[in-house]
Design a protein around this motif. Sequence first.
Motif, PDB file in Angstrom:
ATOM      1  N   LYS A 103      35.800  39.568  40.410  1.00  0.00           N
ATOM      2  CA  LYS A 103      36.513  38.201  40.233  1.00  0.00           C
ATOM      3  C   LYS A 103      37.520  38.052  39.133  1.00  0.00           C
ATOM      4  O   LYS A 103      38.762  37.527  39.323  1.00  0.00           O
ATOM      5  N   ALA A 118      41.514  27.939  39.932  1.00  0.00           N
ATOM      6  CA  ALA A 118      41.090  27.081  38.618  1.00  0.00           C
ATOM      7  C   ALA A 118      41.343  27.785  37.537  1.00  0.00           C
ATOM      8  O   ALA A 118      41.290  29.210  37.381  1.00  0.00           O
ATOM      9  N   VAL A 141      31.781  26.426  35.987  1.00  0.00           N
ATOM     10  CA  VAL A 141      31.451  27.495  36.793  1.00  0.00           C
ATOM     11  C   VAL A 141      31.308  28.745  36.124  1.00  0.00           C
ATOM     12  O   VAL A 141      32.239  29.069  35.658  1.00  0.00           O
ATOM     13  N   LYS A 143      30.525  32.746  36.760  1.00  0.00           N
ATOM     14  CA  LYS A 143      30.388  33.946  37.865  1.00  0.00           C
ATOM     15  C   LYS A 143      30.322  35.160  37.239  1.00  0.00           C
ATOM     16  O   LYS A 143      31.057  35.537  36.173  1.00  0.00           O
ATOM     17  N   VAL A 153      27.072  33.115  41.466  1.00  0.00           N
ATOM     18  CA  VAL A 153      28.229  31.935  40.876  1.00  0.00           C
ATOM     19  C   VAL A 153      26.851  30.900  40.633  1.00  0.00           C
ATOM     20  O   VAL A 153      26.214  30.417  41.418  1.00  0.00           O
ATOM     21  N   ILE A 155      27.038  26.938  39.066  1.00  0.00           N
ATOM     22  CA  ILE A 155      27.491  25.852  38.946  1.00  0.00           C
ATOM     23  C   ILE A 155      26.675  25.177  37.871  1.00  0.00           C
ATOM     24  O   ILE A 155      25.683  24.427  38.112  1.00  0.00           O
ATOM     25  N   GLU A 184      34.962  29.520  34.717  1.00  0.00           N
ATOM     26  CA  GLU A 184      35.761  28.758  35.536  1.00  0.00           C
ATOM     27  C   GLU A 184      35.892  27.273  35.352  1.00  0.00           C
ATOM     28  O   GLU A 184      34.661  26.769  35.342  1.00  0.00           O
ATOM     29  N   GLU A 185      37.114  26.779  35.616  1.00  0.00           N
ATOM     30  CA  GLU A 185      36.884  25.152  35.861  1.00  0.00           C
ATOM     31  C   GLU A 185      36.629  24.817  37.141  1.00  0.00           C
ATOM     32  O   GLU A 185      36.640  25.410  37.899  1.00  0.00           O
ATOM     33  N   PHE A 186      35.893  23.588  37.074  1.00  0.00           N
ATOM     34  CA  PHE A 186      35.025  23.212  38.282  1.00  0.00           C
ATOM     35  C   PHE A 186      36.042  22.344  39.096  1.00  0.00           C
ATOM     36  O   PHE A 186      36.700  21.633  38.520  1.00  0.00           O
ATOM     37  N   LEU A 187      36.352  23.112  40.540  1.00  0.00           N
ATOM     38  CA  LEU A 187      37.275  22.072  41.263  1.00  0.00           C
ATOM     39  C   LEU A 187      36.539  21.301  42.218  1.00  0.00           C
ATOM     40  O   LEU A 187      35.388  21.452  42.629  1.00  0.00           O
ATOM     41  N   GLU A 191      35.659  22.318  50.987  1.00  0.00           N
ATOM     42  CA  GLU A 191      35.861  23.711  50.966  1.00  0.00           C
ATOM     43  C   GLU A 191      36.302  24.365  52.614  1.00  0.00           C
ATOM     44  O   GLU A 191      35.773  23.459  53.344  1.00  0.00           O
ATOM     45  N   LYS A 213      26.810  26.817  53.651  1.00  0.00           N
ATOM     46  CA  LYS A 213      26.156  27.753  52.487  1.00  0.00           C
ATOM     47  C   LYS A 213      24.591  27.569  52.194  1.00  0.00           C
ATOM     48  O   LYS A 213      23.871  28.438  51.991  1.00  0.00           O
ATOM     49  N   MET A 272      39.504  25.634  48.126  1.00  0.00           N
ATOM     50  CA  MET A 272      39.201  24.355  47.780  1.00  0.00           C
ATOM     51  C   MET A 272      40.148  23.316  47.991  1.00  0.00           C
ATOM     52  O   MET A 272      41.458  23.633  47.614  1.00  0.00           O
ATOM     53  N   ILE A 281      39.337  29.839  45.656  1.00  0.00           N
ATOM     54  CA  ILE A 281      38.206  30.107  44.960  1.00  0.00           C
ATOM     55  C   ILE A 281      37.700  31.386  45.021  1.00  0.00           C
ATOM     56  O   ILE A 281      37.379  31.946  43.928  1.00  0.00           O
ATOM     57  N   GLU A 282      37.943  31.928  46.018  1.00  0.00           N
ATOM     58  CA  GLU A 282      37.571  33.378  46.009  1.00  0.00           C
ATOM     59  C   GLU A 282      38.316  34.238  47.258  1.00  0.00           C
ATOM     60  O   GLU A 282      38.758  33.550  48.238  1.00  0.00           O
TER      61      GLU A 282
HETATM   62  P1  AMP Z   1      32.116  32.289  45.763  1.00  0.00           P
HETATM   63  O1  AMP Z   1      30.906  33.119  45.546  1.00  0.00           O
HETATM   64  O2  AMP Z   1      33.051  32.655  44.549  1.00  0.00           O
HETATM   65  O3  AMP Z   1      32.336  31.787  47.113  1.00  0.00           O
HETATM   66  O4  AMP Z   1      31.259  30.889  45.054  1.00  0.00           O
HETATM   67  C1  AMP Z   1      30.462  30.378  45.633  1.00  0.00           C
HETATM   68  C2  AMP Z   1      30.624  28.872  46.027  1.00  0.00           C
HETATM   69  O5  AMP Z   1      30.512  28.262  44.464  1.00  0.00           O
HETATM   70  C3  AMP Z   1      31.723  28.469  46.581  1.00  0.00           C
HETATM   71  O6  AMP Z   1      31.520  28.465  47.900  1.00  0.00           O
HETATM   72  C4  AMP Z   1      31.898  27.054  45.973  1.00  0.00           C
HETATM   73  O7  AMP Z   1      31.102  26.040  46.637  1.00  0.00           O
HETATM   74  C5  AMP Z   1      31.461  27.179  44.683  1.00  0.00           C
HETATM   75  N1  AMP Z   1      32.325  27.492  43.597  1.00  0.00           N
HETATM   76  C6  AMP Z   1      32.884  28.619  43.094  1.00  0.00           C
HETATM   77  N2  AMP Z   1      33.835  28.495  42.443  1.00  0.00           N
HETATM   78  C7  AMP Z   1      34.166  27.323  42.204  1.00  0.00           C
HETATM   79  C8  AMP Z   1      34.955  26.458  41.390  1.00  0.00           C
HETATM   80  N3  AMP Z   1      35.909  27.072  40.584  1.00  0.00           N
HETATM   81  N4  AMP Z   1      34.939  25.093  41.642  1.00  0.00           N
HETATM   82  C9  AMP Z   1      33.994  24.424  42.237  1.00  0.00           C
HETATM   83  N5  AMP Z   1      33.126  25.071  43.146  1.00  0.00           N
HETATM   84  C10 AMP Z   1      33.152  26.339  42.957  1.00  0.00           C
END
Ligand code: AMP
Length: 428
Positions: A103, A118, A141, A143, A153, A155, A184-187, A191, A213, A272, A281-282
């Motif tokens: 990441k 973010a 967040v 990770k 991940v 939150i 990470e900053e929360f967005l 999605e 999810k 996002m 986000i990823e």
């Molecule tokens: P990821 O494995 O990076 O997809 O993260 C899993 C889930 O976490 C994502 O589908 C989002 O719902 C949530 N998430 C990850 N990063 C953020 C972020 N910076 N802000 C808000 N939600 C996030």
Amino acid sequence: MNILLIGSGGREHALAWKLAQSPSVEKFYATPGNPGIAQHAELTQLDVTDHAAVIVFCGEKDIDLVIVGPEAPLVDGLGESLRTADIFVFGPDKAPAQLEGSKGFTKDLCARANIPTAAYVRTTNAADALTALDDFAIPVVIKADGLAAGKGVIIAETRDQAEDAVNDMFDGSFGTAGAEVVIEEFLTGEEASFFAITDGKSVVPFGTAQDHKRVGDGDVGPNTGGMGAYSPAPVLTQALQQQVMDEIIQPTVDALAAEDMPYSGVLFAGLMLTESGPQLIEYNARFGDPECQVLMMRLESDLAKLMMCTAKGDLTQTSAPVFAPETALSVVMAANGYPATPEKGGRIRNLGRAERTGAKIFHAGTAEIDGSLVANGGRVLNVTALGSNATEAQAIAYAAVDEIEFDSGFCRRDIGWREVAREASAPN
Ligand code: AMP
Ligand code: GLY
């Protein structure tokens, strides 16, 4: 052409089903495969961590193209090993596969290429991470940097939770994946998933989807690999898709090429949709599961040809992928206990009858034992339907679900709820 498909899930069954429709496919092998994939390909047991063994198999069977379904072999460098042996591969080399494997790598690339994402800090020890938390608002967040099977991940809704998450990760709760931690900053926003195919230079959009999810109806309970999906995601309007291509996908492909690690394969961007525009986000270096299932239901183009052109670096030589305008929706039937400890061995019956509703059932985690089909994984079946809109696709998918006998399984009953609600409030 002769192809080898790597993987054993619903994603790979959907790919196999579509590849089998390509006139150019001659011999078709899959490893390890599953009973659904076996309807289309000859299964073989290869240890895909043994790159030399895969190369030998490709030589013996005259394989022209290897398609890598899951992320682990890509992050492990299988794509690169095969390319070095002059075998065409659909899937990136090890260095660009870090888009999924690290990441922190992705966040740094975004920073260098000015890609909206973010705000973040990379940390390699708990003390630095705890200090860095001071610079972030709550929720925040946390990770694990590496591959953690979608579980790395957290939150954090309070500072205490954030500190616990940091300490747990550095204490090894995600193994080596947590040796580095990204804060990470929360967005906030909705999605959505965006797919693109690239040969390292050219890029073509490859559809949109939305996943579900959480394990329970109404998006509650623990995170899973995905309990259902639909495509397209109309929330990603044409204008937003163009913005995603211009501001996120193309700059990523360009930056990787400029840094001498061109990306070849499918790029799966988790986005996002914030008030200030789409943010990354990823990235994943593969198709989503079950997003792939809904994309394949809608794909009208020749998949084998598209993948071969991508692998050869000739993406401009083939016409842009065409998708049916209809909505595809997939409901995941999982084994009781998923995502923690799924029950194995539960009997599954009536798939033929269920498919008479018009749905297509992809095998995700099944096995055939003494002629009976049984559950052999967390996510077991992907009941997938095409309809004129999400409401119709959802109705067909659940009609098929209701025909299936799988006493030790469950599914969400609200897949597609966002879109179905939008359709109800804005008919036509
Ligand atoms: P990821 O494995 O990076 O997809 O993260 C899993 C889930 O976490 C994502 O589908 C989002 O719902 C949530 N998430 C990850 N990063 C953020 C972020 N910076 N802000 C808000 N939600 C996030
Ligand atoms: N369904 C989410 C993923 O494949 O990562």
